[in-house]
Motif scaffolding. Structure first.
Motif, PDB file in Angstrom:
ATOM      1  N   LYS A   2       0.843  -1.245  -0.046  1.00  0.00           N
ATOM      2  CA  LYS A   2       0.079   0.211   0.074  1.00  0.00           C
ATOM      3  C   LYS A   2       0.765   1.195   0.055  1.00  0.00           C
ATOM      4  CE  LYS A   2      -4.289  -1.803   2.181  1.00  0.00           C
ATOM      5  NZ  LYS A   2      -5.399  -1.613   2.979  1.00  0.00           N
ATOM      6  N   GLU A 102      -4.283  -8.536   2.913  1.00  0.00           N
ATOM      7  CA  GLU A 102      -5.104  -7.397   2.739  1.00  0.00           C
ATOM      8  C   GLU A 102      -5.802  -7.374   1.552  1.00  0.00           C
ATOM      9  OE1 GLU A 102      -2.654  -3.965   3.485  1.00  0.00           O
ATOM     10  OE2 GLU A 102      -2.787  -4.283   5.689  1.00  0.00           O
ATOM     11  N   ASP A 106      -9.982  -7.674   0.768  1.00  0.00           N
ATOM     12  CA  ASP A 106     -10.705  -6.615   0.105  1.00  0.00           C
ATOM     13  C   ASP A 106     -11.228  -7.207  -1.121  1.00  0.00           C
ATOM     14  OD1 ASP A 106      -9.702  -4.728   1.854  1.00  0.00           O
ATOM     15  OD2 ASP A 106      -8.041  -4.056   0.647  1.00  0.00           O
TER      16      ASP A 106
END
Length: 238
Positions: A2, A102, A106
């Motif tokens: 990220k 993640e 998601d």
């Protein structure tokens, strides 16, 4: 990785390497070697070696091997596209991956939102189910699903089953070191109909490790400094 995590890691590396010096120790027969280190310590010290057929990095930061050589030059190591630099690594380094927890969760949340927006009556749709507005947590989606399941006259939709599948995805993410893409793929295959998705074997559930990114960012920082030295030398000669 990220963007926020990437920015934080680069900032830490910039601080760790603020006292590094860069010395060219070889420049002969098409081979160029630079030593990158702090004075009086080998902590985070490493060498960058450029040959006509490859570039190699080795030292206290770990090692890397690129499938490009002096035709690209050290300037290549400054490239701002992380994915492009990663693609040019030798295969053994490109294969160093870890489960992308993640992104997996998601993607499952997005799949659930897509099924809700498609199969739930419009008068029951939450705003976050619309495409482009899906900034919603798994916990919030589960809570909404359970509440709808408890309604006196629920829509013809498997609210409880979808909520249970999403909770299972959360459990997989929370497995710690035991979590991996094999477990995640098994879950997706078993729950395609509940999630309203297909061809989940094509989902990419792994990502390069933080260790690989860290080495790439060390090298990029050094390459920027080395190219600044080269440019200064060219200016002085001119």
């Amino acid at each position: 990785m990220k963007q926020q995590d990437r920015d934080q890691l680069i900032a830490r590396i910039t601080e760790w390497m603020k006292d590094h010096t860069y010395t060219q120790v070889v420049d002969s027969n098409g081979v160029e070697v630079w030593r990158c280190k702090k004075p009086d310590t080998n902590h985070l010290a490493f060498d960058i070696c450029v040959t006509p057929s490859f570039m190699a990095i080795a030292g206290d930061i770990g090692d890397l091997l690129f499938r490009v050589g002096s035709g690209y030059g050290i300037n290549f190591l400054r490239h701002q596209c992380d994915g492009y630099m990663h693609e040019k690594l030798a295969e053994a380094y490109r294969q160093v991956k870890e489960f992308d927890r993640e992104s997996f969760l998601d993607d499952v949340v997005d799949a659930v939102c897509e099924r809700i927006s498609t199969d739930v009556p419009e008068d029951l749709l939450p705003d976050w189910a619309e495409e482009g507005k899906r900034d919603v947590s798994a916990d919030d989606v589960i809570e909404w699903l359970r509440e709808r399941a408890d309604d006196d006259e629920p829509a013809d939709f498997p609210f409880d089953d979808v909520a249970s599948a999403l909770e299972r995805a959360q459990e997989i993410v929370g497995y710690g070191r035991e979590a991996d893409s094999v477990i995640a793929h098994d879950f997706l295959r078993e729950n395609e109909s509940v999630l309203g998705i297909s061809d989940t074997f094509e989902w990419h559930l792994d990502k390069p490790t933080v260790s690989i990114w860290r080495r790439l960012f060390y090298v990029r920082h050094a390459a920027n400094a080395i190219m600044a030295i080269k440019e200064q030398q060219q200016t002085e000669v001119a």
